[in-house]
Design an enzyme around this catalytic site. Structure first.
Site, PDB file in Angstrom:
ATOM      1  N   GLU A 131       0.798  -1.087  -0.003  1.00  0.00           N
ATOM      2  CA  GLU A 131      -0.130  -0.088  -0.024  1.00  0.00           C
ATOM      3  C   GLU A 131       1.035   1.263   0.003  1.00  0.00           C
ATOM      4  O   GLU A 131       2.311   1.098   0.201  1.00  0.00           O
ATOM      5  CB  GLU A 131      -0.890  -0.110   1.162  1.00  0.00           C
ATOM      6  CG  GLU A 131      -1.909  -1.047   0.913  1.00  0.00           C
ATOM      7  CD  GLU A 131      -2.980  -0.968   2.180  1.00  0.00           C
ATOM      8  OE1 GLU A 131      -2.815  -0.087   3.252  1.00  0.00           O
ATOM      9  OE2 GLU A 131      -4.077  -1.862   2.310  1.00  0.00           O
ATOM     10  N   HIS A 251      -8.500  10.307   3.052  1.00  0.00           N
ATOM     11  CA  HIS A 251      -8.478   9.022   2.182  1.00  0.00           C
ATOM     12  C   HIS A 251      -8.459   9.599   0.774  1.00  0.00           C
ATOM     13  O   HIS A 251      -9.253   9.910   0.529  1.00  0.00           O
ATOM     14  CB  HIS A 251      -9.065   7.921   2.348  1.00  0.00           C
ATOM     15  CG  HIS A 251      -8.539   6.542   1.873  1.00  0.00           C
ATOM     16  ND1 HIS A 251      -8.494   6.338   0.404  1.00  0.00           N
ATOM     17  CD2 HIS A 251      -7.962   5.551   2.648  1.00  0.00           C
ATOM     18  CE1 HIS A 251      -8.016   5.125   0.262  1.00  0.00           C
ATOM     19  NE2 HIS A 251      -7.660   4.561   1.480  1.00  0.00           N
ATOM     20  N   ARG A 300      -0.560   8.620   1.767  1.00  0.00           N
ATOM     21  CA  ARG A 300      -1.731   9.404   1.400  1.00  0.00           C
ATOM     22  C   ARG A 300      -1.876  10.579   1.404  1.00  0.00           C
ATOM     23  O   ARG A 300      -2.836  11.204   0.543  1.00  0.00           O
ATOM     24  CB  ARG A 300      -2.606   8.877   2.644  1.00  0.00           C
ATOM     25  CG  ARG A 300      -2.802   7.283   2.425  1.00  0.00           C
ATOM     26  CD  ARG A 300      -3.931   6.716   3.523  1.00  0.00           C
ATOM     27  NE  ARG A 300      -3.988   5.398   3.395  1.00  0.00           N
ATOM     28  CZ  ARG A 300      -4.830   4.487   4.126  1.00  0.00           C
ATOM     29  NH1 ARG A 300      -5.067   4.995   5.176  1.00  0.00           N
ATOM     30  NH2 ARG A 300      -4.920   3.386   3.777  1.00  0.00           N
ATOM     31  N   HIS A 361     -11.014  10.532   6.752  1.00  0.00           N
ATOM     32  CA  HIS A 361     -10.733   8.947   7.161  1.00  0.00           C
ATOM     33  C   HIS A 361     -10.133   8.617   8.593  1.00  0.00           C
ATOM     34  O   HIS A 361     -10.787   7.710   8.952  1.00  0.00           O
ATOM     35  CB  HIS A 361      -9.798   8.379   5.903  1.00  0.00           C
ATOM     36  CG  HIS A 361      -9.476   6.938   5.988  1.00  0.00           C
ATOM     37  ND1 HIS A 361     -10.671   5.982   5.850  1.00  0.00           N
ATOM     38  CD2 HIS A 361      -8.464   6.357   6.232  1.00  0.00           C
ATOM     39  CE1 HIS A 361     -10.066   4.757   6.047  1.00  0.00           C
ATOM     40  NE2 HIS A 361      -8.587   5.008   5.947  1.00  0.00           N
ATOM     41  N   ARG A 396      -0.731   8.983   9.015  1.00  0.00           N
ATOM     42  CA  ARG A 396      -0.576   7.729   9.128  1.00  0.00           C
ATOM     43  C   ARG A 396      -0.109   6.927   8.057  1.00  0.00           C
ATOM     44  O   ARG A 396      -0.473   7.029   6.935  1.00  0.00           O
ATOM     45  CB  ARG A 396      -1.993   7.244   9.680  1.00  0.00           C
ATOM     46  CG  ARG A 396      -1.987   5.665  10.003  1.00  0.00           C
ATOM     47  CD  ARG A 396      -3.299   5.255  10.566  1.00  0.00           C
ATOM     48  NE  ARG A 396      -4.406   5.485   9.427  1.00  0.00           N
ATOM     49  CZ  ARG A 396      -4.894   4.279   8.627  1.00  0.00           C
ATOM     50  NH1 ARG A 396      -4.416   3.309   8.672  1.00  0.00           N
ATOM     51  NH2 ARG A 396      -5.955   4.611   7.787  1.00  0.00           N
TER      52      ARG A 396
END
Length: 610
Positions: A131, A251, A300, A361, A396
Site C-alpha cells: 500500500e 483518504h 496518502r 478517514h 498515518r
C-alpha cells in the site's frame, strides 16, 4: 502546570440510576477495545466492555486493506520503521514506532491464534500486498478486501466464548474520578428497554478508551455513523491532554457519489493501487507519475493533495481510479467488497474507471498517551484511533492502524494488570458478577440482583455544558468540510472558528432563554450528546489547525505551503481547564512529553476560548 484533576466539566444528563462494578471498563469494540478486553480477562481482571452499537459495529469492520507487519521474507522491523517515519513527516515518536514494528509481527500471530483467518498461498504462507508509503509487500489481508470484517468476527467470537460482560447500544458520557483525581469509572446511557435503560455507571479503577475516530465531524467520511469523537470529548472534559488533533488524514480514493453527498462514503482501498491500479484524470492522464517516486503508492497525504490540485486545475469534482486491466476474475476474488459497493452505485470497475475523491478517514492525533497507553489522568488509558501514541506523526502510514490497536492493547492490558494486582485492596472494586441478558446489555449467565445496584458515585459537582441541538450536526459538518478540510488557510479556519462559536452561542442563548417564547434548549439524549461531542472536537481541531502555521503531512495550509522544521517540528497539546477555557501549547521539541500529571511546560500556555 497541568494537573491530573477533574475539571468538573460534564454533559448534561440524569444522575446514574444503576451501576456495575469491575476492575477495568473498556469503551469500544473494535480491534483495540476487544483485544484489550481479552488480554485483561486473561490476566484475571473483571472486565466490562461498553460499546455504542453492537459488538461488531465499530470502525474495524470497515477496514479493507489489512494489517501492516514485517512478516514477509526479506522484510524487517527496521524497514517498516523507516517507511513509517517517512510518512509521519518528522513528528513520529521513534520509540513508539519501534515498539509498534518490533512487537507487531508477534501480535499479528497472536491474532491468528485467536481465530482470525488471513489469506494464504498454496503453501499456507501469508499473502502480502503493498500500500502507499510501503517499499515492501507487508500488508496481510483477509477475504480479499474484508480484513476488518474478519478480524472483528474473530475477536467478537473470542469475547463471547470468554463470557465477557458486555454492554451494547450504550453511549459513554463522562469519566468518574475520586477526590484525588483518579479514574473510578464512567457514566453511560443504554439505548434500550428494561432494567438498564437510561443512564447508569460502571465503577472501575481503570478505564480504557477505544472509541475509534471522529470522522463524522466532516460532511463526507469513510467512518461509520458512530464515529462522533466521543472518546476525545470525554477525555477533554475529564482534564486529559489531547495532541496533534489538526492531523486528520483524508483518504485519497473514496467512491465519489456526487456533489453534496454526505455521511459515510464507500472506501476504495489503497490495496487496489497496491495491486497496480492507476489514478487518472478525465482525459486518462496518469498525473501521479511526476508527483512522487512511488507514484500512486506515495503516502496518502501526497496522493490526496495531488488529486485535489488536479481537480482544482481542471475544475473537476473528482478523478478516476482505473483498474480495468485487472479483469473480472481478479476483481471478484481480490476485491469482492469494493466491486459490490461500486456496482451497487451503478459503476462497474471491470469495464470503467471508478470516480474517486478524498474524504475524511483517520485521526492521527487524539488523547495523548505514553508507550503503555496511559493518559495524563491516572487510571485513564486510550488505545487505537482515539489515542495519540506518537506512532503516526503528521500522517498515518497505510495499514498501521490495526497493528497499533493490537500492539498497544496488549501493552495496556499488561500495565493495568500489573497496577491492579499490586494495588492495595482499597483500590479494588468489590467483586461483581455478570450482567443479566437483556436488550442493550448482553452476557453469558446471570447474577443476583444485588450485583446491580443504584450508583453511589455521582459525577463531580459541576456545571454541565449546554447541550447542542441535534439539528446543528449537519451545520457543524459543513462548517468543518468547508473550512478545515483537505485545503486550509488562516482565512478558512478563522471563518470555521467563528461559525462554530456561533453554534455554541446559540446553545447558550437557548439555555438562558429556556421557557421564554419559542426558544427551546436541547434536551439530554443520544443525538444531543453526540452533537455536543462533535462540536467539542471540531473546535479543538480548528484551534490546533490555526495554531500550526505550516504545511506538514495531512495538514495542508494554503497560506503556509512550506514545511517549517525550525519552528514547527513540534507537537501541539490541548486541554480544557476548569473554567472551560482551551489551552493550546507547543512542545519544545519533536519528542513526546511524558504523561506524568505534573511537569514543566516547554513553552507558555496559549489560552483560548473553548
Amino acid at each position: 502546570m497541568p494537573g491530573a484533576v477533574a475539571t468538573g466539566i460534564r454533559l448534561a444528563a440524569p444522575a446514574p440510576g444503576w451501576a456495575l462494578d469491575a476492575d477495568v471498563v473498556v469503551v469500544g469494540s473494535g480491534v483495540a477495545g476487544l483485544t484489550t478486553a481479552l488480554r485483561c480477562t486473561a490476566a484475571g481482571l473483571r472486565t466490562v466492555v461498553v460499546t455504542k452499537a453492537h459488538l461488531d459495529d465499530g470502525s474495524t469492520r470497515w477496514a479493507q486493506g489489512g494489517v501492516a507487519a514485517a512478516l514477509g521474507e526479506g522484510d524487517t522491523p527496521d524497514q517498516h520503521l523507516a517507511d513509517t517515519l517517512v510518512a509521519g513527516v518528522g513528528l513520529c515518536d521513534e520509540d513508539a514506532v519501534r515498539t509498534l514494528v518490533t512487537e507487531g509481527p508477534d501480535a499479528v500471530r497472536r491474532l491468528i491464534g485467536t481465530g482470525a483467518h488471513f489469506d494464504t498461498g498454496a503453501g499456507g504462507e501469508l499473502q502480502l500486498t503493498r500500500e502507499g508509503g510501503h517499499h515492501r509487500r507487508r500488508i496481510a489481508h483477509a477475504g480479499g478486501d474484508a480484513t476488518g470484517l474478519e478480524i472483528s468476527r474473530a475477536l467478537v467470537e473470542a469475547v463471547r466464548a470468554a463470557a465477557l460482560t458486555t454492554v451494547e447500544n450504550a453511549l459513554v458520557l463522562d469519566l468518574l474520578t475520586d477526590e484525588h483525581g483518579r479514574t473510578s469509572g464512567v457514566t453511560l446511557h443504554v439505548m434500550g428497554e428494561g432494567q438498564h435503560d437510561g443512564v447508569g455507571a460502571v465503577h472501575a479503577p481503570a478505564v480504557v478508551l477505544a472509541t475509534g475516530g471522529m470522522g463524522q465531524v466532516f460532511s463526507a467520511t469513510t467512518n461509520p455513523a458512530v464515529s462522533t469523537g466521543d472518546g476525545v470529548a470525554l477525555a477533554l472534559r475529564a482534564g486529559a491532554e489531547v495532541s496533534d488533533l489538526e492531523f486528520v488524514q483524508f483518504h485519497p480514493t473514496v467512491l465519489f457519489l456526487g456533489v453534496g453527498a454526505e455521511g459515510q462514503q464507500p472506501l476504495v482501498s489503497e490495496a487496489v493501487r497496491g495491486e497496480g491500479a492507476h489514478l487518472v484524470d478525465a482525459g486518462g492522464v496518469r498525473f501521479m507519475l511526476d508527483q512522487h517516486e512511488l507514484a500512486e503508492l506515495a503516502p496518502r497525504d501526497i496522493v490526496a493533495k495531488a488529486i485535489t490540485r488536479r481537480m482544482r486545475e481542471q475544475g473537476a469534482d473528482h478523478m478516476y481510479l482505473d483498474a480495468r486491466h485487472f479483469g473480472a476474475e481478479m476483481w471478484e476474488t481480490r476485491f469482492p467488497t469494493i466491486l459490490a459497493a461500486c456496482r451497487s452505485h451503478g459503476i462497474d470497475p471491470v469495464t470503467e474507471p471508478v470516480p474517486v475523491a478524498p474524504a475524511a478517514h483517520y485521526a492521527s492525533g487524539g488523547v495523548r498517551t505514553d508507550l503503555r497507553g496511559r493518559t495524563t489522568v491516572p487510571g485513564l488509558y486510550a488505545c487505537g484511533e482515539v489515542a495519540c501514541t506518537g506512532v503516526h506523526g503528521a500522517n498515518r502510514l497505510a495499514s498501521n492502524s490495526l497493528l497499533e490497536g493490537l500492539v498497544f492493547a496488549e501493552r495496556i492490558a499488561a500495565d493495568v494488570a500489573e497496577r491492579l494486582h499490586s494495588a492495595s485492596g482499597e483500590h479494588r472494586s468489590p467483586k461483581a458478577g455478570v450482567v443479566p441478558s437483556e436488550e442493550g446489555v448482553s452476557s453469558e449467565g446471570a447474577i443476583p440482583d444485588a450485583a446491580v445496584r443504584p450508583s453511589d458515585l455521582a459525577p463531580p459537582a459541576s456545571r454541565p455544558l449546554p447541550l447542542i441541538d441535534p439539528e446543528a450536526r449537519i451545520r457543524i459538518q459543513r462548517i468543518m468540510s468547508e473550512g478545515a478540510g483537505v485545503l486550509r488557510s488562516a482565512r478558512s479556519l478563522g471563518a470555521a472558528a467563528q461559525a462554530l462559536e456561533a453554534v455554541h452561542l446559540d446553545a447558550l442563548r437557548a439555555e438562558e432563554q429556556q421557557g421564554e417564547g419559542e426558544v427551546k434548549a436541547a434536551v439530554p439524549g443520544v443525538d444531543s450528546w453526540e452533537t455536543s461531542n462533535l462540536l467539542c472536537v471540531a473546535r479543538v481541531l480548528v484551534a490546533a489547525a490555526l495554531e500550526r502555521e505550516e504545511t506538514r503531512g495531512c495538514h495542508w495550509r494554503e497560506d503556509r505551503p512550506e514545511r517549517d522544521d525550525a519552528d514547527w517540528r513540534r507537537h501541539l497539546v490541548a486541554r480544557l481547564s476548569r473554567d472551560r477555557s482551551l489551552t493550546v501549547r507547543r512542545t519544545g521539541t519533536a519528542a513526546f512529553p511524558p504523561v506524568d500529571p505534573v511537569y514543566v511546560h516547554a513553552e507558555p500556555d496559549v489560552p483560548r476560548e473553548p
